[in-house]
Scaffold this active site. Structure first.
Site, PDB file in Angstrom:
ATOM      1  N   GLY A  19       0.835  -1.203   0.000  1.00  0.00           N
ATOM      2  CA  GLY A  19       0.000   0.000   0.000  1.00  0.00           C
ATOM      3  C   GLY A  19       0.866   1.248   0.000  1.00  0.00           C
ATOM      4  O   GLY A  19       2.094   1.179   0.120  1.00  0.00           O
ATOM      5  N   ASP A  20       0.190   2.399  -0.197  1.00  0.00           N
ATOM      6  CA  ASP A  20       0.862   3.712  -0.165  1.00  0.00           C
ATOM      7  C   ASP A  20       1.918   3.875  -1.248  1.00  0.00           C
ATOM      8  O   ASP A  20       2.909   4.583  -1.048  1.00  0.00           O
ATOM      9  CB  ASP A  20       1.526   3.960   1.210  1.00  0.00           C
ATOM     10  CG  ASP A  20       0.565   3.724   2.354  1.00  0.00           C
ATOM     11  OD1 ASP A  20      -0.570   4.188   2.248  1.00  0.00           O
ATOM     12  OD2 ASP A  20       0.966   3.060   3.320  1.00  0.00           O
ATOM     13  N   LYS A  72      -1.881   9.233  -7.194  1.00  0.00           N
ATOM     14  CA  LYS A  72      -1.296  10.136  -8.182  1.00  0.00           C
ATOM     15  C   LYS A  72      -1.461   9.569  -9.597  1.00  0.00           C
ATOM     16  O   LYS A  72      -1.849  10.284 -10.519  1.00  0.00           O
ATOM     17  CB  LYS A  72       0.191  10.355  -7.878  1.00  0.00           C
ATOM     18  CG  LYS A  72       0.812  11.282  -8.882  1.00  0.00           C
ATOM     19  CD  LYS A  72       2.283  11.521  -8.706  1.00  0.00           C
ATOM     20  CE  LYS A  72       2.739  12.319  -9.924  1.00  0.00           C
ATOM     21  NZ  LYS A  72       4.151  12.568  -9.962  1.00  0.00           N
ATOM     22  N   THR A  95      -3.427  10.379  -1.763  1.00  0.00           N
ATOM     23  CA  THR A  95      -3.083  11.800  -1.785  1.00  0.00           C
ATOM     24  C   THR A  95      -2.881  12.246  -3.225  1.00  0.00           C
ATOM     25  O   THR A  95      -2.161  11.610  -3.980  1.00  0.00           O
ATOM     26  CB  THR A  95      -1.789  12.040  -0.989  1.00  0.00           C
ATOM     27  OG1 THR A  95      -1.956  11.425   0.281  1.00  0.00           O
ATOM     28  CG2 THR A  95      -1.514  13.514  -0.807  1.00  0.00           C
ATOM     29  N   THR A 127      -6.311   0.042  10.598  1.00  0.00           N
ATOM     30  CA  THR A 127      -6.612   1.470  10.603  1.00  0.00           C
ATOM     31  C   THR A 127      -7.769   1.776  11.565  1.00  0.00           C
ATOM     32  O   THR A 127      -8.166   2.931  11.694  1.00  0.00           O
ATOM     33  CB  THR A 127      -6.989   1.937   9.184  1.00  0.00           C
ATOM     34  OG1 THR A 127      -8.108   1.157   8.750  1.00  0.00           O
ATOM     35  CG2 THR A 127      -5.842   1.767   8.215  1.00  0.00           C
ATOM     36  N   GLN A 129      -4.997  -0.152  -1.141  1.00  0.00           N
ATOM     37  CA  GLN A 129      -4.005  -1.011  -0.471  1.00  0.00           C
ATOM     38  C   GLN A 129      -3.005  -1.574  -1.487  1.00  0.00           C
ATOM     39  O   GLN A 129      -2.768  -0.965  -2.503  1.00  0.00           O
ATOM     40  CB  GLN A 129      -4.685  -2.141   0.317  1.00  0.00           C
ATOM     41  CG  GLN A 129      -5.470  -1.661   1.543  1.00  0.00           C
ATOM     42  CD  GLN A 129      -6.880  -1.233   1.232  1.00  0.00           C
ATOM     43  OE1 GLN A 129      -7.584  -1.885   0.491  1.00  0.00           O
ATOM     44  NE2 GLN A 129      -7.309  -0.141   1.802  1.00  0.00           N
ATOM     45  N   THR A 161      -5.061  -6.768   4.918  1.00  0.00           N
ATOM     46  CA  THR A 161      -6.390  -6.176   5.032  1.00  0.00           C
ATOM     47  C   THR A 161      -7.404  -7.299   4.762  1.00  0.00           C
ATOM     48  O   THR A 161      -7.020  -8.452   4.573  1.00  0.00           O
ATOM     49  CB  THR A 161      -6.534  -4.958   4.090  1.00  0.00           C
ATOM     50  OG1 THR A 161      -7.751  -4.279   4.438  1.00  0.00           O
ATOM     51  CG2 THR A 161      -6.538  -5.356   2.622  1.00  0.00           C
ATOM     52  N   THR A 215      -1.383   8.450   5.610  1.00  0.00           N
ATOM     53  CA  THR A 215      -2.408   9.444   5.262  1.00  0.00           C
ATOM     54  C   THR A 215      -3.583   9.334   6.228  1.00  0.00           C
ATOM     55  O   THR A 215      -4.192  10.331   6.608  1.00  0.00           O
ATOM     56  CB  THR A 215      -2.951   9.183   3.842  1.00  0.00           C
ATOM     57  OG1 THR A 215      -1.898   8.715   3.035  1.00  0.00           O
ATOM     58  CG2 THR A 215      -3.564  10.405   3.228  1.00  0.00           C
ATOM     59  N   LEU A 219       7.961   7.869  -6.650  1.00  0.00           N
ATOM     60  CA  LEU A 219       8.884   8.498  -5.682  1.00  0.00           C
ATOM     61  C   LEU A 219      10.345   8.216  -6.013  1.00  0.00           C
ATOM     62  O   LEU A 219      11.185   8.029  -5.128  1.00  0.00           O
ATOM     63  CB  LEU A 219       8.537   8.028  -4.252  1.00  0.00           C
ATOM     64  CG  LEU A 219       7.178   8.555  -3.783  1.00  0.00           C
ATOM     65  CD1 LEU A 219       6.288   7.420  -3.345  1.00  0.00           C
ATOM     66  CD2 LEU A 219       7.320   9.557  -2.667  1.00  0.00           C
TER      67      LEU A 219
HETATM   68  P1  IMP Z   1      -7.312  -2.643   7.879  1.00  0.00           P
HETATM   69  O1  IMP Z   1      -7.434  -2.618   6.409  1.00  0.00           O
HETATM   70  O2  IMP Z   1      -7.701  -1.340   8.548  1.00  0.00           O
HETATM   71  O3  IMP Z   1      -8.010  -3.826   8.501  1.00  0.00           O
HETATM   72  O4  IMP Z   1      -5.762  -2.826   8.260  1.00  0.00           O
HETATM   73  C1  IMP Z   1      -5.075  -4.028   7.993  1.00  0.00           C
HETATM   74  C2  IMP Z   1      -3.648  -3.744   7.544  1.00  0.00           C
HETATM   75  O5  IMP Z   1      -3.670  -3.146   6.256  1.00  0.00           O
HETATM   76  C3  IMP Z   1      -2.879  -2.787   8.455  1.00  0.00           C
HETATM   77  O6  IMP Z   1      -1.514  -3.163   8.449  1.00  0.00           O
HETATM   78  C4  IMP Z   1      -3.046  -1.462   7.758  1.00  0.00           C
HETATM   79  O7  IMP Z   1      -2.013  -0.546   8.082  1.00  0.00           O
HETATM   80  C5  IMP Z   1      -2.972  -1.899   6.305  1.00  0.00           C
HETATM   81  N1  IMP Z   1      -3.657  -0.982   5.393  1.00  0.00           N
HETATM   82  C6  IMP Z   1      -4.982  -0.868   5.187  1.00  0.00           C
HETATM   83  N2  IMP Z   1      -5.226   0.061   4.256  1.00  0.00           N
HETATM   84  C7  IMP Z   1      -4.048   0.519   3.853  1.00  0.00           C
HETATM   85  C8  IMP Z   1      -3.652   1.478   2.860  1.00  0.00           C
HETATM   86  O8  IMP Z   1      -4.462   2.077   2.147  1.00  0.00           O
HETATM   87  N3  IMP Z   1      -2.319   1.673   2.736  1.00  0.00           N
HETATM   88  C9  IMP Z   1      -1.399   0.987   3.475  1.00  0.00           C
HETATM   89  N4  IMP Z   1      -1.726   0.094   4.388  1.00  0.00           N
HETATM   90  C10 IMP Z   1      -3.031  -0.153   4.569  1.00  0.00           C
END
Ligand code: IMP
Length: 427
Positions: free
Chosen positions: A12-13, A18, A42, A128, A222, A237, A297, A329
């Site tokens: 993710g991220d 972009k 973002t 999250t 993600q 996730t 974010t 990046l």
């Molecule tokens: P959840 O999706 O909130 O259940 O989180 C589960 C895992 O996925 C955690 O490690 C979060 O930090 C990661 N995660 C969920 N959404 C994102 C995202 O959009 N970017 C990066 N990590 C994510």
């Protein structure tokens, strides 16, 4: 027919927002297919920063149809706040379509997300806390409430009664107070009324659009390594953020997918817990974190930072059906004398080129690196591959060689203009 899936190929991220925004300039439809407001995209437009959470990235362009598909879990409160925030900044002219089959995140999902994390203690996932996992769990357990239910007060009432009874038992089991029916019902029925004008069968809409030749962009959230099926389970996730999951998550046929573009950073980051073989600490990590603004974010947590992991990237390519890469990046690495790339892992004395299934094995994997010379020249204003310093070119070529995948976009700064595209997906 012209469709493109954009997926995160790491944890993710990667900068999907972009690229999606960039591609969206030429798209007719932009689709979010899974996840919810756990995502944070973002986007910089003319120096202005926008952080999207559950709304698709085409929202800034009034000509684009934005779809929130059936594979999403939608928190209506957050979604309406996000829309209100955009409207307050002048984004008032948009087209939005919400799937009647998407699932609704309710207050007990958020409560349970936190409670399960607390219960797991030092084995917590690092979610999250947006209720994503518990909402998907209800979907799979067939006790979820969908958008089509939310917008019909009588149906919603009955569904909420049944589910809340169960969920209150679960909350109490975890030592939390049960939630009252009336306040949730009254609040969410109002959200339902506000969302209703956007609701439709988005699968039908998508097929019509694709059949008439519209350019459709599927915006991943993600990253592949967070996939509930193929990621570093259980540190994942609760949905499948892969290219191949798009047909299920949107209700279209697999034959409608033309290309799957994997977005990857020129290095690796991860938020939350879980194995991360190429993770680094110290001065180089701080240098990368600060230059890359590597803070969540959604949660603002500092991201864990590491060298580019081509084992994981190759795995993502295979699992997700990625046929092109976009390197993000890239400019962040400028100024480093040496840059490492992981091309294999060493597991119990053997070299491997894939991700082991168990966490215990993955935690024992040690990265095997090759080292390349860095570059000192500022690359934030280059306009073509040829203008890059030789060492930067060599870095791109090495990643292509290790992943057997062409890098067709590289990004050298946050602005739309700082995106060098070597292949046109939407002609
Ligand atoms: P959840 O999706 O909130 O259940 O989180 C589960 C895992 O996925 C955690 O490690 C979060 O930090 C990661 N995660 C969920 N959404 C994102 C995202 O959009 N970017 C990066 N990590 C994510």
């Amino acid at each position: 027919m012209s469709t493109l899936v954009v997926v995160g190929s790491q944890w993710g991220d990667e900068g999907k927002g972009k690229i999606t925004d960039y591609m969206a300039q030429k798209a007719d439809v932009v689709v979010r297919s899974q996840g919810g407001n756990n995502a944070g995209h973002t986007i910089m437009i003319d120096g202005e920063k926008f952080a999207l959470r559950s709304i698709p990235s085409g929202i800034f362009n009034p000509k684009i149809k934005n779809v929130m598909a059936n594979g999403m879990v939608i928190d209506p409160k957050q979604m309406l706040e996000e829309l209100a925030g955009l409207e307050a900044r002048g984004i008032t002219n948009y087209q939005l379509f919400v799937s009647n089959r998407a699932h609704v995140v309710l207050p007990y999902h958020r409560e349970l997300d936190g409670a399960y994390e607390a219960f797991k203690g030092d084995k917590k996932i690092g979610t999250t806390k947006k209720g994503i996992g518990p909402c998907y769990a209800d979907k799979i357990n067939r006790i979820g409430i969908r958008i089509a239910d939310l917008i019909q007060p009588e149906i919603f009432k009955e569904a909420l009664h049944q589910t809340l009874t169960l969920k209150n038992m679960e909350l109490q089991m975890l030592g939390l107070e049960p939630l009252q029916f009336d306040p949730i019902y009254d609040e969410y029925v109002e959200y339902g009324k506000k969302i209703k004008p956007f609701v439709c069968d988005t699968s039908l809409l998508l097929e019509e659009e694709i059949e008439k030749g519209s350019k459709v962009l599927f915006e991943g959230a993600q990253g592949v390594m967070l996939c509930v099926d193929h990621g570093t389970y259980p540190y994942v996730t609760s949905s499948s953020p892969t290219g191949v999951s798009v047909p299920v998550n949107t209700g279209i046929a697999p034959r409608y997918i033309d290309n799957i573009l994997g977005i990857c950073k020129a290095y690796n980051t991860r938020v939350g817990e879980g194995p991360f073989p190429t993770e680094i600490n110290g001065d180089v990590a701080t240098y990368i974190r600060e230059r890359g603004h590597e803070y969540g974010t959604v949660t603002k947590r500092p991201r864990r930072v590491g060298w580019l992991d081509c084992v994981a990237l190759n795995y993502a390519r295979r699992i997700s059906g990625i046929n092109y890469l976009s390197l993000m990046l890239f400019d962040v690495l400028t100024g480093l004398e040496k840059i490492k790339i992981c091309y294999a892992y060493e597991l119990d004395g053997k070299l491997i080129n894939t991700i082991p299934a168990t966490l215990a094995e993955y935690e024992r994997c040690k990265p095997v690196y090759l080292e390349m010379d860095g570059w000192m020249e500022d690359i934030t204003n280059v306009t073509s591959f040829d203008e890059l310093p030789e060492n930067a070119k060599a870095y791109i070529k090495k990643i292509e060689e290790l992943t057997k995948t062409e890098i067709v976009i590289f990004s050298i700064g946050p602005d739309r203009k700082q995106t060098i595209q070597l292949k046109d997906f939407f002609k």
